[in-house]
Design a protein around this motif. Structure first.
Motif, PDB file in Angstrom:
ATOM      1  N   SER A  60      -5.973   0.259  -5.824  1.00 17.69           N
ATOM      2  CA  SER A  60      -6.683  -0.881  -5.228  1.00 17.69           C
ATOM      3  C   SER A  60      -6.956  -1.937  -6.269  1.00 17.69           C
ATOM      4  O   SER A  60      -6.770  -3.135  -6.028  1.00 17.69           O
ATOM      5  N   LEU A 113      -7.510  -3.308   1.105  1.00 18.01           N
ATOM      6  CA  LEU A 113      -6.526  -3.079   0.058  1.00 18.01           C
ATOM      7  C   LEU A 113      -7.141  -3.148  -1.322  1.00 18.01           C
ATOM      8  O   LEU A 113      -6.796  -2.363  -2.199  1.00 18.01           O
ATOM      9  N   THR A 114      -8.045  -4.118  -1.518  1.00 15.03           N
ATOM     10  CA  THR A 114      -8.539  -4.286  -2.881  1.00 15.03           C
ATOM     11  C   THR A 114      -9.697  -3.361  -3.202  1.00 15.03           C
ATOM     12  O   THR A 114     -10.149  -3.317  -4.333  1.00 15.03           O
ATOM     13  N   GLY A 115     -10.155  -2.611  -2.209  1.00 16.17           N
ATOM     14  CA  GLY A 115     -11.166  -1.618  -2.533  1.00 16.17           C
ATOM     15  C   GLY A 115     -12.563  -2.166  -2.534  1.00 16.17           C
ATOM     16  O   GLY A 115     -12.800  -3.348  -2.280  1.00 16.17           O
ATOM     17  N   TRP A 175       0.848  -1.194   0.000  1.00 15.81           N
ATOM     18  CA  TRP A 175       0.000   0.000   0.000  1.00 15.81           C
ATOM     19  C   TRP A 175       0.876   1.234   0.000  1.00 15.81           C
ATOM     20  O   TRP A 175       1.651   1.453   0.891  1.00 15.81           O
TER      21      TRP A 175
END
Lengths: 718, 183
Positions: A327, B133-135, A313
Motif C-alpha cells: 500500500s 489501495l494506499t492504506g 493491486w
C-alpha cells in the motif's frame, strides 16, 4: 408522473438479463462462425452500431425467461468443448450456471434420444456407435488425467509462500527457473535416449583410471573416458561386428551384415543435437510470441495512471506486513506519477540536456572500456594457461583458474556498472533497469565470445571444450552460492547488528535472472561436446532453487521499486531466445558446418565436417533407393542455392510489411471508433434531455388545462 | 445437489469442475477449507451459509483491504449480508484462479470496485478505491488536491462517452490494454 428512464444496454453492469442476452448473442455468433459465414444482409442497415447488433432489447423481467430459453437453445447446438468454455466464461453464479447447464443437458439428452430412435431404424454403423461409446467412456479418464498432470507441478506450496510474501516480481524469477528446468529435462531426455543409452550399452573400450574425488571439480581424470564427453562416442554403427579392442579406427558402416538392431552413431549424434536445438528453438519462439502478444499494446496511449490504479493491486500477497508495504508503495508511486504529470511541461534547457548527454557518454565509455579490458585480460590469461597445460603441469588448481577468473569478473563488473549508473539521471526507473540489463548482457556475451574463439582448434579439442564448460558451470554455481551467502545473509546480519538498521537487503531480480540465462547459455554451448551436461545443469538448478528460496525467505524483503511483471517476463524469455539460444545455435552450427573434427576421438573422426555424416548417409540411401534421389536434388537445388534464399527472405519481408500495415489500419479504426462512441454518448444525453423537456411540457400543459377547467367550473358556479 | 454432509459426490465434483476454472484437487481443497469454517450443527445442513465475519478470518483474505467488497460481490444471499455458501466460495476461487479469463476477472473487479453497487464507477467510488489501495497510514494517503487531480485524470483517460462515470465496457477496455492485470 414518473420520469422516463432509458436503460442503456451498455451500462448495465450487473444486470443478469443483460448478461444472459450478451451471451446469447455470443453463442449465436459462435454457432454461425462454426457453420457458415454470416451474410451482410442479416444486419439491418442502421447507422447506429449499438442498435444494429443488440436489436431493440428492453430489459424487462418476462423477456429474461425467453432470453434464457434462447441461450439454452444456442448452447446445446454448440460442440461440447465450446459449450463448456462458454459456461465457464459467463460471469454468473455457480447456482445459476448449474440450472442453465441442467436445462441444456436435458434438452440435448432428449434430442439425442430422438436421434437415436430415428437412427436405430437405419442401422447405425458400428463405427459411429463405437465413437459414441469411446466419447462417453473417455470423459472421466480425460478429466482425471488432466488433474493428475496438474498435481505433478513441482514446488507449488513453496511458490505460493514466496508470492504471498514478496508478490509477483520475485515469483517471476522462480517461475523462470522452473521453465529452464523443463527445457533441460527435455534436452536430457532426448540426448539420453538417443546418445547416452546406446553408447553406454555398447562400450567401445574399458577404462582403468580410478575415481578420485577431484573429478567432480575438474571434470577430467576418470570422467574423461566415459559417456560424459564427446571423445568416448563411437564413429561406427553399433553393435560392432569385428572385435578390435584397441579403440578402433574403423570407419565403415556395417549396416549390411548386421542381423540385429543397428545404430549409426555419427548420424545419430548429428541428428539428435540438431533436432534438440531445433525443437528448443521452436518452443522458445512460440512462448516468446505468446508473451509478446500479451504485453504489446496497439494503442500507445498515456493512460498510465488509470492502469496503475486499476491493476496494481497484487491479490497474491497475503501477509499483513507485505500488504502494508505494498500500500505504501502504491501511494508513493501514485504521488510520483502525479508530480511527474504536472512537471512534464517544464522543458529542460539546452545546457542541462548537454550535461546529461555528456554524463551518459562518460558512463558508457567506462562500461565499454572495462568490458574490453576484461575481454583482453581473459584472452591472454587463457593463452597462458593453455601453454602451461601443454607443458604438462596441469593440476586441478590450474584447470580451475580460468573459470574462477571469469566468474569473478561476472560478479564484480555488474557492481561497477551499478555504481556508474548511480551518477547518471534517467527519465524513469524502467529505462534505468533496461540500460543496466543491456550492459550486463553485453559483458556476459563478450566473455562467452572470447572463450568460444579461444577454444577452437586444438588436439581432441572437443573433449577439452566439454570439460571446460563443465568447469564453468560448476564455478558459476559456486559463485552463486557465495554471492547468496555474502550478498544476502552476511549483509543482513551486518546491517542488523552493526548498522542497526531495520531494512533487509532487496532481492535483485534482474541480475539473478541474467545469471540464470548465462548458465543456460553455457549448458547449450556444451551439449554438443558433452551430452550429459543437461543433467549437471538440472542438478545445479534444483540446488539453486532451494538455496535462493531459503535465502529470500530469511534475508530479503519485498522490493520497493515497482515491478512490471509481465513486461519483464517477456524481456527475459526474449533474452533467453535471442542472444542465448541463438548464439549457442550459431556456434554449434558453425562447428558442425565448417570446423574439422579432431582425428583421434569422437564419432566424426574421419570426416571433413560433422555435416558430412548426414550427407554420407543420404548418399548411401540414394544408392539403395534411386527414387530418393529427388530429395537430394531438391536439397542441392533449394537449400544450397543462394538465389532461393534471397527469394525466401524477400517474401518474408513482404509478409512483415503487410502485417505492419494492418496494425496501422487497426490503430486508425480504434481512434475512429472512440470518436463514434463519444458522439453516441452526446446523442444519448441530448435525446434524454429532449424527452424530458417534452414530457415536462406535456405535464405543464396538462396542469394548465386542469387549472383552466377548474377555474371555468368555479366561474360557472358563481 | 449441493454439498451433502461432509463429502462431495463424484457427480457434483465433475459438475463444479466443468462450470468453474478450478481443477478437481482445488475443489476438494476448497471443500476442506470451507468445512473447517462451519460450526458443528451447520456441517449437517445442505447449502450452509457462512457469515461474513467468519469468512474474513481466512488467512488469504485477512489483510486484504477489499475483503468486505469481495464477500458482498460473490454472495447470493437474499439479505445482501455477504454470507457465502460453498458454491459462492467456489465462484470466488474460480474468479481469482490463474486460468480465469480476462473477461471474468475484469467483470468481477468492476463489481468489487463499485462500492455503491450502482453499476458504474463514479467519483465517490474512485475515491474510496484509491484510499483502500494506499492504506490507512497517513503519510501514504493522497491529499485532497492530489485525489481530485488523480480522479480527473482517470476519468479523462477512461471515460470514452464522457458521462462522468466509468461503466463496465470502458473499464474492460482499459483493463484489456493493461498487461499487468494478472493478480
Amino acid at each position: 408522473m414518473s420520469e422516463i428512464i432509458v436503460v442503456d444496454p451498455i451500462s448495465a453492469g450487473r444486470n443478469r438479463g443483460a448478461i444472459i442476452s450478451q451471451y446469447c448473442n455470443k453463442t449465436l455468433k459462435l454457432r454461425r462462425r462454426r457453420q457458415t459465414r454470416p451474410s451482410i444482409r442479416d444486419f439491418s442497415p442502421s447507422s447506429r452500431p449499438s442498435i444494429r447488433s443488440y436489436g431493440m432489447e428492453g430489459d424487462t423481467t418476462d423477456a429474461e425467461v425467453s432470453k434464457r430459453e434462447r441461450l439454452v437453445n444456442n448452447l446445446q447446438n454448440l460442440p461440447v468443448s465450446d459449450r463448456v468454455r462458454m459456461l465457464r466464461g459467463m460471469p454468473l453464479s455457480v447456482a445459476e450456471k448449474k440450472e442453465i447447464r441442467h436445462v441444456a443437458r436435458s434438452h440435448r439428452f432428449f434430442l439425442m434420444q430422438k436421434e437415436k430412435r430415428i437412427l436405430s431404424n437405419k442401422k447405425l454403423s458400428c463405427c459411429s456407435q463405437l465413437k459414441y461409446y469411446i466419447i462417453i467412456v473417455s470423459y472421466p479418464f480425460w478429466y482425471s488425467w488432466l488433474s493428475f498432470l496438474h498435481s505433478l507441478q513441482p514446488w507449488q506450496t513453496l511458490l505460493k509462500r514466496v508470492s504471498g510474501r514478496f508478490g509477483t516480481g520475485v515469483l517471476s524469477y522462480f517461475l523462470f527457473l522452473k521453465t529452464l528446468v523443463f527445457f533441460n529435462v527435455f534436452l536430457f531426455l532426448v540426448t539420453g535416449a538417443f546418445l547416452v543409452l546406446p553408447q553406454a550399452v555398447h562400450p567401445p573400450y574399458r577404462d582403468t583410471t580410478s575415481f578420485s574425488g577431484l573429478e567432480l571439480l575438474t571434470g577430467a581424470g576418470s570422467f574423461s573416458h566415459t559417456v560424459m564427453y564427446y571423445g568416448y562416442y563411437a564413429n561406427y554403427t553399433l553393435p560392432r561386428r569385428s572385435r578390435d579392442e584397441g579403440g578402433g579406427q574403423n570407419a565403415s558402416t556395417l549396416t549390411s551384415d548386421s542381423q540385429q538392431f543397428s545404430y549409426n552413431m555419427p548420424l545419430a549424434y548429428f541428428f539428435t543435437i540438431g533436432m534438440a536445438f531445433f525443437i528448443t528453438c521452436i518452443i522458445l519462439v512460440y512462448s516468446m510470441s505468446k508473451t509478446f502478444g500479451r504485453s504489446f499494446r496497439i494503442n500507445k496511449s498515456n493512460s498510465i495512471l488509470t492502469m496503475k490504479t486499476f491493476s496494481c493491486w497484487d491479490f497474491k500477497v497475503i501477509k499483513k506486513k507485505s500488504v502494508q508495504i505494498m500500500s505504501e508503495n502504491i501511494g508513493t508511486q501514485l504521488k510520483e506519477l502525479l508530480a511527474e504529470l504536472t512537471q512534464k511541461h517544464t522543458k529542460s534547457t539546452f545546457c542541462k540536456r548537454f550535461c546529461r548527454l555528456m554524463v551518459h557518454g562518460v558512463a558508457w565509455t567506462i562500461c565499454i572500456a572495462s568490458t574490453t579490458g576484461c575481454m583482453a585480460g581473459v584472452y591472454y590469461f587463457s593463452e597462458f594457461i593453455h601453454k602451461v597445460r601443454l607443458d604438462g603441469l596441469s593440476s586441478p588448481a590450474k584447470l580451475l583458474s580460468l573459470p574462477t577468473v571469469v566468474s569473478v569478473i561476472n560478479l564484480l563488473l555488474p557492481a561497477l556498472f551499478n555504481l556508474v549508473g548511480w551518477m547518471e539521471t534517467y527519465e524513469s526507473p524502467s529505462v534505468f533497469a533496461y540500460v543496466a540489463i543491456g550492459r550486463n548482457l553485453m559483458l556476459k556475451m563478450s566473455m562467452l565470445g572470447v572463450l568460444c574463439f579461444h577454444w577452437l582448434g586444438r588436439v581432441c579439442w572437443e573433449d577439452f571444450v566439454g570439460q571446460e564448460l563443465y568447469r564453468f558451470l560448476l564455478m558459476d554455481f559456486i559463485f552463486t552460492l557465495l554471492d547468496t551467502l555474502f550478498g544476502e545473509l552476511l549483509w543482513r546480519l551486518f546491517s542488523e547488528k552493526v548498522l542497526k538498521r531495520k531494512r533487509k537487503p532487496v532481492f535483485d531480480i534482474a541480475r539473478n535472472v541474467l545469471d540464470l540465462i548465462y548458465g543456460q547459455t553455457l549448458a547449450w554451448l556444451g551439449v554438443l561436446f558433452s551430452p550429459v551436461l543437461p543433467v549437471v545443469q538440472i542438478l545445479k538448478l534444483f540446488l539453486v532453487f532451494y538455496i535462493k528460496m531459503s535465502s529470500v525467505m530469511l534475508n530479503c524483503q519485498a522490493p520497493r521499486k515497482p515491478y512490471r511483471a509481465s513486461q519483464m517476463t517477456t524481456i527475459f524469455i526474449t533474452l533467453l531466445c535471442i542472444p542465448s539460444l541463438l548464439g549457442a545455435s550459431v556456434c554449434v552450427t558453425y562447428t558442425m558446418w565448417s570446423i574439422t573434427p579432431s582425428t583421434s576421438c569422437g564419432p566424426f573422426r574421419t570426416l571433413d565436417t560433422m555435416f558430412k555424416a548426414g550427407k554420407h548417409w543420404m548418399e548411401i540411401l540414394e544408392k539403395d533407393n534411386p527414387s530418393l534421389s529427388v530429395l537430394s536434388k531438391a536439397h542441392t537445388y533449394f537449400v544450397e542455392n543462394p538465389f532461393f534464399l534471397f527469394v525466401g527472405a524477400g517474401i518474408f519481408l513482404i509478409v512483415i510489411y503487410f502485417h505492419s500495415q494492418v496494425v496501422d489500419g487497426q490503430r486508425k479504426i480504434i481512434s475512429l471508433l472512440q470518436d463514434q462512441i463519444q458522439n453516441e454518448g452526446e446523442d444519448k444525453k441530448f435525446l434524454i434531455n429532449r424527452l424530458q423537456s417534452v414530457h415536462k411540457q406535456k405535464q405543464d400543459a396538462g396542469k394548465r388545462l386542469k387549472s383552466q377547467v377548474s377555474h371555468l367550473y368555479n366561474h360557472q358556479h358563481f | 445437489m449441493g454439498t451433502t454432509a461432509s463429502q462431495l459426490s463424484k457427480e457434483s465434483l465433475s459438475e463444479y469442475q466443468e462450470l468453474t476454472f478450478l481443477t478437481k484437487q482445488e475443489i476438494l481443497l476448497a471443500h476442506k477449507r470451507f468445512t473447517e469454517l462451519l460450526e458443528k450443527h451447520e456441517k449437517e445442513q445442505i447449502d450452509a451459509r457462512v457469515p461474513i465475519g467468519r469468512i474474513i478470518t481466512l488467512p488469504e483474505l485477512k489483510s486484504n483491504p477489499f475483503k468486505e467488497r469481495i464477500c458482498q460481490v460473490f454472495s447470493t444471499s437474499e439479505q445482501k449480508d455477504g454470507s457465502l455458501t460453498f458454491e459462492d466460495f467456489l465462484d470466488l476461487l474460480s474468479a481469482f484462479s490463474d486460468s480465469a479469463t480476462l473477461e471474468i476477472k475484469s467483470h468481477y473487479a468492476f463489481r468489487i470496485f463499485d462500492f455503491d453497487d450502482d453499476g458504474t464507477l463514479d467519483c465517490a467510488d474512485l475515491e474510496k478505491l484509491v484510499n483502500c489501495l494506499t492504506g490507512e497510514t497517513n503519510d501514504a494517503k493522497l491529499s485532497s488536491t492530489e485525489m481530485k487531480q488523480l480522479i480527473s485524470n482517470i476519468l479523462e483517460e477512461s471515460d470514452i462517452d464522457k458521462d462522468g462515470t466509468v461503466n463496465l465496457s470502458e473499464f474492460q477496455h482499459v483493463i484489456s490494454r493493461s498487461p499487468d492485470f494478472v493478480r
